[in-house]
Scaffold this motif. Structure first.
Motif, PDB file in Angstrom:
ATOM      1  N   SER A  36     -20.738   2.822 -31.569  1.00 46.31           N
ATOM      2  CA  SER A  36     -20.584   3.391 -32.907  1.00 46.31           C
ATOM      3  C   SER A  36     -21.243   2.458 -33.923  1.00 46.31           C
ATOM      4  O   SER A  36     -21.205   1.241 -33.781  1.00 46.31           O
ATOM      5  CB  SER A  36     -19.098   3.553 -33.229  1.00 46.31           C
ATOM      6  OG  SER A  36     -18.895   3.601 -34.622  1.00 46.31           O
ATOM      7  N   SER A  38     -20.240   1.686 -36.606  1.00 42.68           N
ATOM      8  CA  SER A  38     -19.214   0.889 -37.281  1.00 42.68           C
ATOM      9  C   SER A  38     -19.111  -0.508 -36.692  1.00 42.68           C
ATOM     10  O   SER A  38     -18.537  -1.403 -37.303  1.00 42.68           O
ATOM     11  CB  SER A  38     -17.863   1.586 -37.145  1.00 42.68           C
ATOM     12  OG  SER A  38     -17.461   1.606 -35.777  1.00 42.68           O
ATOM     13  N   GLY A  39     -19.643  -0.686 -35.475  1.00 37.23           N
ATOM     14  CA  GLY A  39     -19.485  -1.971 -34.795  1.00 37.23           C
ATOM     15  C   GLY A  39     -18.354  -1.959 -33.782  1.00 37.23           C
ATOM     16  O   GLY A  39     -18.102  -2.948 -33.123  1.00 37.23           O
ATOM     17  N   TRP A  40     -17.677  -0.814 -33.662  1.00 31.96           N
ATOM     18  CA  TRP A  40     -16.701  -0.616 -32.587  1.00 31.96           C
ATOM     19  C   TRP A  40     -17.424   0.073 -31.436  1.00 31.96           C
ATOM     20  O   TRP A  40     -18.070   1.100 -31.648  1.00 31.96           O
ATOM     21  CB  TRP A  40     -15.538   0.282 -33.057  1.00 31.96           C
ATOM     22  CG  TRP A  40     -14.580  -0.358 -33.995  1.00 31.96           C
ATOM     23  CD1 TRP A  40     -14.548  -0.203 -35.356  1.00 31.96           C
ATOM     24  CD2 TRP A  40     -13.478  -1.217 -33.678  1.00 31.96           C
ATOM     25  NE1 TRP A  40     -13.517  -0.926 -35.896  1.00 31.96           N
ATOM     26  CE2 TRP A  40     -12.840  -1.555 -34.881  1.00 31.96           C
ATOM     27  CE3 TRP A  40     -12.983  -1.745 -32.470  1.00 31.96           C
ATOM     28  CZ2 TRP A  40     -11.721  -2.393 -34.932  1.00 31.96           C
ATOM     29  CZ3 TRP A  40     -11.872  -2.573 -32.514  1.00 31.96           C
ATOM     30  CH2 TRP A  40     -11.257  -2.883 -33.744  1.00 31.96           C
ATOM     31  N   PRO A  53     -14.385  -4.520 -30.409  1.00 35.47           N
ATOM     32  CA  PRO A  53     -15.331  -4.994 -31.439  1.00 35.47           C
ATOM     33  C   PRO A  53     -16.604  -5.531 -30.776  1.00 35.47           C
ATOM     34  O   PRO A  53     -16.541  -6.400 -29.909  1.00 35.47           O
ATOM     35  CB  PRO A  53     -14.568  -6.137 -32.129  1.00 35.47           C
ATOM     36  CG  PRO A  53     -13.139  -5.989 -31.730  1.00 35.47           C
ATOM     37  CD  PRO A  53     -13.154  -5.327 -30.384  1.00 35.47           C
ATOM     38  N   ALA A  54     -17.756  -5.009 -31.201  1.00 34.22           N
ATOM     39  CA  ALA A  54     -19.021  -5.380 -30.552  1.00 34.22           C
ATOM     40  C   ALA A  54     -19.301  -6.870 -30.636  1.00 34.22           C
ATOM     41  O   ALA A  54     -19.956  -7.428 -29.752  1.00 34.22           O
ATOM     42  CB  ALA A  54     -20.169  -4.601 -31.191  1.00 34.22           C
ATOM     43  N   ASP A 108     -23.282  -5.116 -34.702  1.00 37.42           N
ATOM     44  CA  ASP A 108     -21.848  -5.386 -34.536  1.00 37.42           C
ATOM     45  C   ASP A 108     -21.016  -4.984 -35.751  1.00 37.42           C
ATOM     46  O   ASP A 108     -19.823  -5.270 -35.821  1.00 37.42           O
ATOM     47  CB  ASP A 108     -21.609  -6.850 -34.166  1.00 37.42           C
ATOM     48  CG  ASP A 108     -22.007  -7.815 -35.279  1.00 37.42           C
ATOM     49  OD1 ASP A 108     -22.332  -7.353 -36.390  1.00 37.42           O
ATOM     50  OD2 ASP A 108     -21.991  -9.028 -35.040  1.00 37.42           O
TER      51      ASP A 108
END
Lengths: 134, 22
Positions: A36, A38-40, A53-54, A108
């Protein structure tokens, strides 16, 4: 044919804080199903799955630079949609409504932004491109 | 089905675990 998922390794322990997340331990290998903006990232590990969390993940097969954008030192104007107070030294605190320049978009979910003389990381989900509706 | 990602920013790991220095 089969779907080949990218495998990443956790660089630190992450304890999940909601039911849709997945906790990981440093060194865990996880398959990334969806990245995503969003970094998730939605990951799976054996029969477990959830958002991670990336920033806690690194590619197993060397750096994944192909997906990473180059910095743009000219900056791209964005408006702060939500304020955030820096929690780490390399982050920047901004208030809602401020206009800033994005100089590096990272996958991320933390972008490098510039405001006057200051630069730092800021959550991308709290930024909106200038001149665009939400 | 994959649910939507969390609406809060993804946390960053502690600086000493970071893969790339700032």
């Amino acid at each position: 044919g089969p779907i080949i998922l990218q495998t990443y390794r956790a660089i630190a322990d992450y304890e999940k804080s909601s039911s849709t997340e997945m906790g990981v331990k440093a060194g865990d290998a996880v398959d990334v199903v969806e990245k995503s903006e969003s970094g998730w990232w939605f990951c799976q590990q054996k029969n477990r799955r959830g958002w991670v969390p990336a920033a806690y993940l690194e590619p197993m097969d060397g750096p994944d630079e192909s997906e990473e954008q180059e910095p743009n030192y000219a900056g791209e104007l964005h408006v702060v949609r939500k304020g955030y107070t820096a929690a780490q030294e390399d982050e920047i605190s901004l208030k809602e409504g401020e206009t800033i320049e994005v100089i590096h978009k990272l996958l991320d979910g933390w972008w490098v932004v510039r405001k006057d003389e200051a630069t730092g990381y800021y959550p991308s989900m709290y930024l909106q491109k200038a001149g665009e509706e939400k | 089905t994959i649910k939507h990602p969390p609406t809060n920013p993804p946390p960053r790991p502690p600086p000493d675990a970071r893969k790339k220095p700032p």
